[in-house]
Motif scaffolding. Structure first.
Motif, mmCIF file in Angstrom:
data_model
loop_
_atom_site.group_PDB
_atom_site.id
_atom_site.type_symbol
_atom_site.label_atom_id
_atom_site.label_comp_id
_atom_site.label_asym_id
_atom_site.label_seq_id
_atom_site.Cartn_x
_atom_site.Cartn_y
_atom_site.Cartn_z
ATOM 1 N N UNK A 87 81.052 5.599 101.664
ATOM 2 C CA UNK A 87 81.711 6.905 101.670
ATOM 3 C C UNK A 87 83.221 6.794 101.863
ATOM 4 N N UNK A 88 83.684 5.756 102.545
ATOM 5 C CA UNK A 88 85.126 5.599 102.799
ATOM 6 C C UNK A 88 85.745 4.572 101.866
ATOM 7 N N UNK A 89 85.262 3.368 101.896
ATOM 8 C CA UNK A 89 85.765 2.301 101.021
ATOM 9 C C UNK A 89 84.969 2.335 99.720
ATOM 10 N N UNK A 90 85.413 3.141 98.797
ATOM 11 C CA UNK A 90 84.647 3.398 97.581
ATOM 12 C C UNK A 90 84.944 2.347 96.513
ATOM 13 N N UNK A 91 84.445 1.143 96.775
ATOM 14 C CA UNK A 91 84.584 0.044 95.828
ATOM 15 C C UNK A 91 83.570 0.198 94.701
ATOM 16 N N UNK A 92 83.912 -0.331 93.547
ATOM 17 C CA UNK A 92 82.995 -0.371 92.420
ATOM 18 C C UNK A 92 82.400 -1.773 92.340
ATOM 19 N N UNK A 93 81.094 -1.841 92.092
ATOM 20 C CA UNK A 93 80.450 -3.140 91.952
ATOM 21 C C UNK A 93 80.077 -3.734 93.297
ATOM 22 N N UNK A 94 80.074 -5.074 93.369
ATOM 23 C CA UNK A 94 79.629 -5.784 94.560
ATOM 24 C C UNK A 94 80.615 -5.623 95.714
ATOM 25 N N UNK A 95 80.091 -5.402 96.896
ATOM 26 C CA UNK A 95 80.912 -5.290 98.095
ATOM 27 C C UNK A 95 80.277 -6.100 99.216
ATOM 28 N N UNK A 96 81.096 -6.422 100.228
ATOM 29 C CA UNK A 96 80.610 -7.159 101.396
ATOM 30 C C UNK A 96 80.431 -6.243 102.595
ATOM 31 N N UNK A 97 80.309 -4.954 102.393
ATOM 32 C CA UNK A 97 80.131 -3.990 103.481
ATOM 33 C C UNK A 97 78.910 -3.124 103.207
ATOM 34 N N UNK A 98 78.333 -2.617 104.275
ATOM 35 C CA UNK A 98 77.316 -1.582 104.151
ATOM 36 C C UNK A 98 77.826 -0.336 104.872
ATOM 37 N N UNK A 99 77.025 0.707 104.915
ATOM 38 C CA UNK A 99 77.460 1.968 105.520
ATOM 39 C C UNK A 99 77.778 1.816 107.004
ATOM 40 N N UNK A 100 77.083 0.895 107.682
ATOM 41 C CA UNK A 100 77.340 0.663 109.104
ATOM 42 C C UNK A 100 78.725 0.073 109.321
ATOM 43 N N UNK A 101 79.164 -0.784 108.412
ATOM 44 C CA UNK A 101 80.488 -1.396 108.532
ATOM 45 C C UNK A 101 81.579 -0.493 107.970
ATOM 46 N N UNK A 102 81.199 0.407 107.083
ATOM 47 C CA UNK A 102 82.165 1.322 106.470
ATOM 48 C C UNK A 102 82.689 2.346 107.469
ATOM 49 N N UNK A 103 81.820 2.808 108.373
ATOM 50 C CA UNK A 103 82.203 3.843 109.332
ATOM 51 C C UNK A 103 83.315 3.396 110.284
ATOM 52 N N UNK A 104 83.249 2.185 110.875
ATOM 53 C CA UNK A 104 84.351 1.763 111.745
ATOM 54 C C UNK A 104 85.689 1.667 111.014
ATOM 55 N N UNK A 105 85.660 1.316 109.739
ATOM 56 C CA UNK A 105 86.902 1.256 108.964
ATOM 57 C C UNK A 105 87.484 2.657 108.801
ATOM 58 N N UNK A 106 86.607 3.638 108.566
ATOM 59 C CA UNK A 106 87.062 5.031 108.476
ATOM 60 C C UNK A 106 87.686 5.475 109.810
ATOM 61 N N UNK A 107 87.006 5.145 110.910
ATOM 62 C CA UNK A 107 87.513 5.544 112.224
ATOM 63 C C UNK A 107 88.831 4.852 112.559
ATOM 64 N N UNK A 161 91.055 3.894 110.398
ATOM 65 C CA UNK A 161 92.085 4.535 109.577
ATOM 66 C C UNK A 161 92.533 5.855 110.207
ATOM 67 N N UNK A 162 91.575 6.650 110.676
ATOM 68 C CA UNK A 162 91.927 7.918 111.310
ATOM 69 C C UNK A 162 92.776 7.702 112.556
ATOM 70 N N UNK A 163 92.458 6.658 113.328
ATOM 71 C CA UNK A 163 93.185 6.398 114.568
ATOM 72 C C UNK A 163 94.624 5.954 114.314
ATOM 73 N N UNK A 164 94.909 5.486 113.102
ATOM 74 C CA UNK A 164 96.265 5.035 112.778
ATOM 75 C C UNK A 164 97.226 6.219 112.620
ATOM 76 N N UNK A 165 96.684 7.387 112.256
ATOM 77 C CA UNK A 165 97.485 8.613 112.201
ATOM 78 C C UNK A 165 98.804 8.388 111.458
ATOM 79 N N UNK A 166 98.719 7.906 110.233
ATOM 80 C CA UNK A 166 99.906 7.545 109.443
ATOM 81 C C UNK A 166 100.657 8.809 109.048
ATOM 82 N N UNK A 167 101.968 8.800 109.240
ATOM 83 C CA UNK A 167 102.767 10.016 109.026
ATOM 84 C C UNK A 167 103.052 10.300 107.559
ATOM 85 N N UNK A 168 102.980 9.288 106.689
ATOM 86 C CA UNK A 168 103.312 9.467 105.274
ATOM 87 C C UNK A 168 102.067 9.259 104.420
ATOM 88 N N UNK A 169 101.783 10.182 103.507
ATOM 89 C CA UNK A 169 100.553 10.104 102.709
ATOM 90 C C UNK A 169 100.565 8.915 101.760
#
Length: 247
Positions: A4-24, A26-34
């Motif tokens: 849902x977050x790292x929307x790679x096409x094809x083979x990936x080395x992550x599953x949904x369990x590993x994808x969620x911490x990456x999303x969190x 990213x949110x915690x970084x609170x980047x000021x510029x889009x």
């Protein structure tokens, strides 16, 4: 199942369990510029690239970010377009004055201890050159570097494939061997040094299923015939050419 977050096409080395911490993260970084946020998201998601082991090449101190493409090839060069991408400079240009909370771009001492956590890249690096000396890699020498997208092998040339592969933990045992079943199915045989063999089915790619092994029920047990200690034991297995008929 697509991430849902790292929307790679094809083979990936992550599953949904590993994808969620990456999303969190990213949110915690609170980047000021889009624009900077988009680049940093791609960097975080490089953990899911099928060649992530090559992007995060092993060093005395574990890398927090992948090796960023830092090409010096001239724009009129005859080399491939992929070799001309200077992603490290792009990150600096977009992000050097952006506010970033819990930035991955930190100085680290031996053992991975953070020396200084900063909100802006310019607080630590006073120039693009200094920043890219720290995080960039020379993409002109055939090395695998991150350029903002999935690692792709250049079909117009004949490069050596990156050495990184996806690994999945399949149990707590010390499995030394995995050999495909001679019948050509998606089944595999696994063995350990003590002399036990298990037959398992490899899930279809993208199914979300996990390769499971019932360690209490081995396919074959030769522990009475194998001498196993610190350096000895069952180190391999091979099948008779006519295994499908006589196995």
């Amino acid at each position: 199942m697509p991430l849902s977050f790292c929307q790679y096409k094809g083979s990936v080395c992550c599953n949904s369990t590993e994808d969620l911490p990456l999303r969190n993260q990213f949110k915690s970084m609170n980047v000021s510029d889009s624009g900077c946020a988009s680049l940093l998201k791609s960097i975080l998601c490089s953990r899911c690239d099928q060649f992530s082991a090559e992007l995060y090449r092993i060093e005395p101190v574990p890398r927090a970010v992948p090796v960023l493409s830092n090409s010096s090839v001239a724009t009129n060069s005859s080399q491939s377009q992929d070799a001309k991408i200077d992603f490290c400079s792009k990150v600096w240009d977009k992000c050097h004055n952006s506010s970033i909370t819990s930035s991955s771009f930190t100085l680290q001492a031996e053992g991975g201890i953070v020396i200084n956590s900063t909100s802006k890249l310019t607080d630590l690096w006073h120039s693009k050159g200094a920043f890219c000396d720290e995080f960039g890699g020379d993409s002109d020498d055939g090395a695998t570097c991150f350029d903002g997208g999935q690692v792709m092998l250049n079909s117009s040339e004949s490069p050596s494939p990156p050495s990184g592969i996806c690994l999945e933990k399949i149990g707590k045992g010390s499995y030394l061997n995995m050999v495909a079943h001679p019948d050509g199915s998606n089944r595999v045989f696994l063995s350990n040094r003590a002399g036990k063999f298990w037959l398992a089915t490899v899930p279809e790619e993208g199914s979300g299923e996990i390769l499971g092994i019932d360690e209490s029920n081995p396919f074959l047990d030769l522990t009475d015939e194998v001498h196993s200690d610190a350096e000895l034991g069952l180190m391999g297995m091979a099948f008779h050419p006519n295994f499908q008929k006589n196995g």
